[in-house]
Design an enzyme around this catalytic site. Structure first.
Site: not given
Length: 165
Positions: A42-43
Site C-alpha cells: 500500500n502506497q
C-alpha cells in the site's frame, strides 16, 4: 471463503485537524497489525510523506502518527463495520458507516476531507452534509490494487497541501 464481519479503528484526529483523510475499511493486514495502511504494497505512507515532505514510509508507526498529528492531519475510515471475504473493497458487503458528520462537527479548523479511493468516496459523501467552507477531494486509492502509476497518484495527492498551508 466466507465473509467475516470486520470493524475499523478509532479515529486518529486532534481538535486542530485541518485535513481529514478517510479510507474505506482497514484490510486484513492492517486489522491484524492494528495499524492504518500496514500492508507493505500500500502506497499510503509514501504518498502522504510526499505531501508533508517527510519519509513516513521509513519510520516506525508511532513516529508516522506523531508526524501526522504535527502536520494537522487526521485519519479514519468511512465504514464502522462490514462483511468482507478479502481485503478488496469490491468485496465489502452490509457496510455500517461511521457518523462522519458528528466527527466533522468536532473539528473547527477542518479545511479539507479527502477520500482515499472510490469506495470511501461513495460511502463517505453520503455521510457528510454540503461542506460549505470545507473542500471535499476524491483521491486515487493508495492500494496497489489501484493500478494507476505512483507518479499519477502522487500528483493527485499533492493537492492536499492546500489544506495544510
Amino acid at each position: 471463503m466466507a465473509a467475516l464481519r470486520h470493524a475499523s479503528f478509532a479515529p486518529h484526529v486532534a481538535p486542530d485537524t485541518r485535513l481529514l483523510i478517510l479510507g474505506s475499511l482497514p484490510g486484513a493486514r492492517s486489522l491484524a497489525e492494528r495499524r492504518y495502511y500496514a500492508h507493505p504494497t500500500n502506497q499510503f505512507w509514501r504518498l502522504l510523506g510526499a505531501v508533508i515532505d517527510q519519509p513516513l514510509a521509513e519510520w516506525a508507526y508511532g513516529e508516522r502518527l506523531a508526524a501526522l498529528r504535527q502536520a494537522k492531519i487526521g485519519l479514519w475510515d468511512v465504514i464502522r463495520s462490514a462483511e468482507r471475504r478479502t481485503s478488496n473493497d469490491a468485496h465489502i458487503r452490509r457496510a455500517d458507516p461511521h457518523d462522519l458528520a458528528a466527527l466533522v462537527s468536532t473539528l473547527p479548523d477542518l479545511r479539507m476531507i479527502a477520500f482515499n479511493g472510490g469506495k470511501a468516496a461513495a460511502i463517505g459523501r453520503r455521510q457528510i452534509a454540503p461542506p460549505g467552507a470545507i473542500a471535499i477531494v476524491d483521491l486515487p486509492s493508495s492500494s496497489a490494487a489501484h493500478t494507476a502509476s505512483f507518479a499519477a497518484k502522487r500528483e493527485a495527492w499533492l493537492g492536499l497541501r492546500g489544506a495544510l498551508d
